[in-house]
Every structure is written in C-alpha cells, then in structure tokens.
Design a protein around this motif. Structure first.
Motif, PDB file in Angstrom:
ATOM      1  N   GLU A 144      11.018  14.896 -32.679  1.00  0.00           N
ATOM      2  CA  GLU A 144       9.645  14.837 -32.166  1.00  0.00           C
ATOM      3  C   GLU A 144       8.751  15.824 -32.893  1.00  0.00           C
ATOM      4  O   GLU A 144       7.591  15.539 -33.182  1.00  0.00           O
ATOM      5  CB  GLU A 144       9.618  15.226 -30.688  1.00  0.00           C
ATOM      6  N   VAL A 146       7.671  14.348 -36.029  1.00  0.00           N
ATOM      7  CA  VAL A 146       6.635  13.319 -35.837  1.00  0.00           C
ATOM      8  C   VAL A 146       5.280  13.974 -35.592  1.00  0.00           C
ATOM      9  O   VAL A 146       4.261  13.569 -36.149  1.00  0.00           O
ATOM     10  CB  VAL A 146       7.009  12.398 -34.656  1.00  0.00           C
ATOM     11  N   MET A 147       5.297  15.032 -34.766  1.00  0.00           N
ATOM     12  CA  MET A 147       4.035  15.726 -34.474  1.00  0.00           C
ATOM     13  C   MET A 147       3.423  16.247 -35.761  1.00  0.00           C
ATOM     14  O   MET A 147       2.220  16.182 -35.983  1.00  0.00           O
ATOM     15  CB  MET A 147       4.284  16.887 -33.518  1.00  0.00           C
ATOM     16  N   ARG A 148       4.296  16.783 -36.628  1.00  0.00           N
ATOM     17  CA  ARG A 148       3.834  17.274 -37.918  1.00  0.00           C
ATOM     18  C   ARG A 148       3.168  16.148 -38.713  1.00  0.00           C
ATOM     19  O   ARG A 148       2.101  16.320 -39.296  1.00  0.00           O
ATOM     20  CB  ARG A 148       5.030  17.777 -38.729  1.00  0.00           C
TER      21      ARG A 148
END
Lengths: 308, 226
Positions: free
Chosen positions: A214, A217-219
């Motif tokens: 996650e 993905v946030m990055r």
C-alpha cells in the motif's frame, strides 16, 4: 492546507487502527508488556533505593570518650567533625545521658545497677554518633579522628574508642554490596528496557511490513512522505496511548497484591502506596513512553518502504 | 510530450531490461506497447514514473528530465499521471470512495472538491452503488474500474495502464478498453501495455512492439504482430 492535512492524517490513523482490529490488538498487547516492564522497573528501583537507603542509614560510627573528657573538648570535636564535607550529621550524647541510657537498658538487672551505685561516680564518657553521607566515607572520618586536629590543646587523646575499627569489615562489605546492587539494578533496568522496546519496535515493524504494498501505491499516486507516514505514526501513538492506559490499570491490582509482600520484606516499603503516591509521574512516564515508542517505531519502520 | 532518449537499463545481476530505446509520444495519443513477458514493457513504465533509474540515457516529460527531479517534484509529477495496474493495487483498508479520495487528498485538494468529484468519476465507471464497499467485496472487473476511476480523478495528462486486462474475463476486458478509449477521446494521453491480441487489433492505434529490451516495430496503426 496544513490543518486539513493534519485532520486527514489523524482521521486516517484512527480508521486504520479500527479496521485492522487484530493487528492493533496484537500491537497493543506487546506494547503493554513493554510498558509493564518499564513500570516494574520504576517500582523495582524505588524498592531497591529504599532498601539501600535504609541499609546506608544503619551504618554509623560511635565515638566514646574517656569519662574525664571535658564537655567543651567533646563539643569542639563534634564541631570539627561537622565541618567535614563527608559527614551528614553528628549526634552528641552527654555522659549523663549515656548513664541514663545504660540504666534503662539494664533496668531489670539489679546486680549491675547496684554495682553502679557502689561506684558513686559516672563511669561513662560522652559519646558522638557520626553518620557519613556515604558508607564509603567512614574511613576518612576515622582517619580524621586519628589525626591531631581532633585532639584538644593538651595533646592527650580523650577518645576512648571508635567502633569503626571493630565494624570495618562489615561496613566495607555493606558498602560494596550497596555499590554493586546500585550498578546491577541500573544495568538490568537498561537491559530490560532496551529488550522490551525492541520487541515493541519489531511488532510495529511487522504491522507496517503488512502494508508495504500500500505504501508503494501511495507513493505512485504522488502522496508525499509526510502524508504516507502520518497515519502510521498516528496508529503507533494510538497503540502507545491505549497500551499506556491499560498498563496503568493493570498495575493497580498487581501492586496492590505485591504491596503486603514488599511491606513485610523491604523494611515497610509498600509498593501499592508508592504507586498511588507517585501516580502522576508514573502516568506521565508510561503514557509518554508509550506514545514515544509507538511514534518512533513507526517512523523508523516505514522509512524502508518509502524509497519508491 | 514524452521522449525516451537512448535509454538502457541493466540490473545489478547484469540482466538487460532495456537496450538503447528511443521513442516519443505526442499529446492525446493512444499508444499500446506489446511484447512477451520480460520484453521490457513494464520497465519502460517504471522509467517514466521515475520508479527506476536508467543506466544510460534520459527520459523527458515535456522538457524535464524526470530523473533529475527531487522528491517533492516527483510527487507533483506523479500526480499528473494516472496509473492502472494488472493487480489493481487498491488500498485494502479503504472503501472504494476512500481509495479514490485518497489520490485527491494526496494532491492537497479541498474536501468540497473531493465530495463533488469522487461521485462523478464513480458514475463514469458505473460504480456509484459500490462506493462504500471494500476492495475485497468487489469482482476483478469492478476493482479495475475503481483503479481507473482513481487514475482519472485528478484529471491527469496521461493514463498509464500496465496490462490492465491481464486478470479479467473477456466481458470485463471489453469494458475496461472501452473506458480507456473514452478517456482518450476526451483528450487524455493513454499508454497501454498488453498481451491481448484482440484488444490491439480492435483499437487501430499506434503499437510499439518490443523484444528482449529493444523496440522491434513502431506502427502508426498497428496490429498485434511480434
């Protein structure tokens, strides 16, 4: 914008804590163990300190003077002793008081009392009771008494006996035990604290490891480091806060139960009363410790996954 | 708009992922990159997103070398690109609504804008009734539509879709491709990597074919042919 972000980070932190119930529970339980160790170390060092202080207080030296010694000479020695930096306090007992104390001690022994009456004079000299600030300092007090400065102008010694020389072995042994116990206590406390903090850190690291994808993905959607890290730090702090509160609750019955045992064993020290009297400080240490460990563990653990 | 200038990528174990790759992509293009597994398609996308650094060569977005950007600039740059992955990569602890809102929050958009745009984009991918479901309650096709909605919501300049239909059945594949076409028709550049011959043949857009880290074909209106 700043406050909007803070609001979002805190909200997300609470959501994450709640939605990952099992992981949160496991982390809180581990943190409780860590904080309990810290709590026990606080109590343990208090018990140790009281016991050692009590032992230190029991060590003293008595100087008895010859019956002929003049009161002003004794008082001048008392005065010079008091000027020594090692000396905590000096108690003077006049020869009359020494006699009274002797009579009281032997009130049941008629033979001794009769013998005293026969003498028609006081066979006792005045006495000084010296307490040093630290047991290791009695040697220098004894040395001082042997030196000339302690002698009155006549040049003749009026000191009959200094019981330091009789008790020297016991005093030395006690001094080394107290020093060793102090050091050992500190080393053990540090070791336990480090071990338990590492355990808490590892648990939090695992919870973040679960979320590593996650974080990636946030990055990739362009979230900033602070925005990704923030909720994890909030969750870490919630772990710490919850664990802190629960630890304080758990400590109450444990110290209550231990209270009687420590009271009988450690010279009247009741660990439950200590807990109650020092609750504000213990509260601060445990809660702040929990918040700090939680936050720092999160910061350290998440760094690795932020490199994308 | 995008320019790969003689890009080579060699991994530490000496495997060559890209070899002297040069191509450019114009605004509003729909480009498909095809090739077998290991041909270098995903590496190209990772280079574009500054997820990987080239061993040699440069990658330009407009006139900026994306590998010279600092962390903050990379974050800003990534917000201009919408990513769709084969394995969806949704945030499992967030609802559909929150997954999409997260991208907007990360860009610092105000709450009112988020409240207005998320339902709109959910409407676009036909998932307005699943807004409060978690990803594990959705089918593969639905998850991919959430991922597309997430990629779209910041109105990016480019949508990059890395084998978005790899895990989907034909019906969902068709839906996803239709959505991507619609996005492209509305003016967004789309870069798609895929194995799916049917998709490429039906699109009739530019196709870059790759093999062993090299571009072996670049056709304006290509077919799937390696």
């Amino acid at each position: 914008m700043f406050w909007t972000n803070v609001k979002r980070i805190v909200r997300t932190g609470f959501f994450n804590f709640w939605r990952n119930g099992t992981v949160s529970l496991a982390s809180v339980l581990t943190m409780i163990v860590t904080l309990l160790v810290i709590g026990f170390i606080i109590m343990g060092s208090a018990v140790l300190k009281t016991s050692l202080d009590e032992l230190r207080n029991k060590v003293d030296i008595n100087i008895t003077f010859i019956p002929k010694a003049a009161e002003e000479d004794v008082l001048s020695i008392k005065h010079s002793l008091e000027t020594l930096p090692e000396v905590a306090r000096v108690e003077y007992t006049s020869k009359e008081a020494v006699l009274e104390q002797f009579k009281e001690r032997h009130a049941d022994d008629q033979a001794i009392l009769a013998a005293l009456d026969e003498l028609n004079q006081n066979p006792f000299g005045a006495a000084l009771n010296v307490k040093a600030k630290d047991p290791s300092q009695y040697q220098s007090v004894a040395n001082f008494l042997q030196g000339k400065s302690a002698l009155p102008n006549t040049g003749l010694t009026i000191i009959d006996q200094v019981n330091y020389y009789q008790n020297k072995t016991a005093i030395d042994k006690l001094t080394s035990i107290i020093t060793a116990a102090d050091k050992l206590g500190l080393v053990l406390a540090l070791a336990f604290i480090i071990l338990s903090v590492i355990t808490a850190f590892n648990t939090i690291r695992l919870t973040i490891y679960i979320s590593r994808d996650e974080i990636g993905v946030m990055r990739l959607v362009g979230a900033s480091t602070a925005y990704i890290q923030g909720p994890f730090i909030v969750v870490g702090m919630i772990y710490g806060l919850m664990a802190g509160i629960l630890t304080l609750v758990i400590l109450a019955p444990i110290t209550y139960w231990l209270g009687h045992i420590t009271e009988n064993f450690f010279i009247g020290f009741n660990v439950f009363l200590y807990y109650l009297h020092n609750l504000p400080q213990i509260f601060l240490i445990i809660i702040l410790g929990g918040l700090f460990i939680g936050a720092i563990s999160s910061v350290l653990a998440i760094r690795k996954y932020l490199k994308v | 708009m995008i320019f790969f200038d003689r890009v080579t990528k060699v991994y530490p174990d000496s495997s060559v992922a890209l070899q002297n790759v040069t191509f450019s992509i114009e605004p509003k293009e729909f480009v498909s990159i095809v090739g077998q597994s290991g041909a270098g398609k995903t590496t190209i996308l990772k280079m574009l997103l500054a997820e990987e650094h080239p061993t040699e060569g440069q990658v330009f977005y407009e006139s900026t070398d994306v590998h010279q950007l600092n962390k903050r600039e990379i974050n800003d740059f990534r917000r201009r690109i919408g990513m769709v992955f084969q394995d969806f990569r949704l945030l499992p602890d967030k609802t559909v609504y929150e997954n999409i809102a997260f991208t907007m929050e990360a860009s610092g958009r105000p709450d009112e804008e988020i409240a207005a745009d998320v339902p709109h984009v959910l409407e676009l991918v036909d998932l307005h009734d699943k807004a409060w479901n978690f990803p594990n309650e959705l089918s593969g096709g639905e998850k991919q539509r959430v991922a597309i909605a997430r990629a779209l919501v910041n109105q990016p300049d480019i949508i990059v879709a890395d084998e978005p239909t790899g895990n989907l059945d034909p019906v969902n594949t068709y839906d996803v491709v239709q959505i991507l076409k619609k996005i492209n028709d509305l003016g967004t550049t789309v870069i798609l990597t895929t194995h799916n011959k049917g998709i490429i043949d039906s699109l009739g857009h530019r196709v870059i074919a790759m093999e062993k880290g090299k571009i072996i074909r670049d056709d304006k209106e290509g077919k799937y042919f390696i």
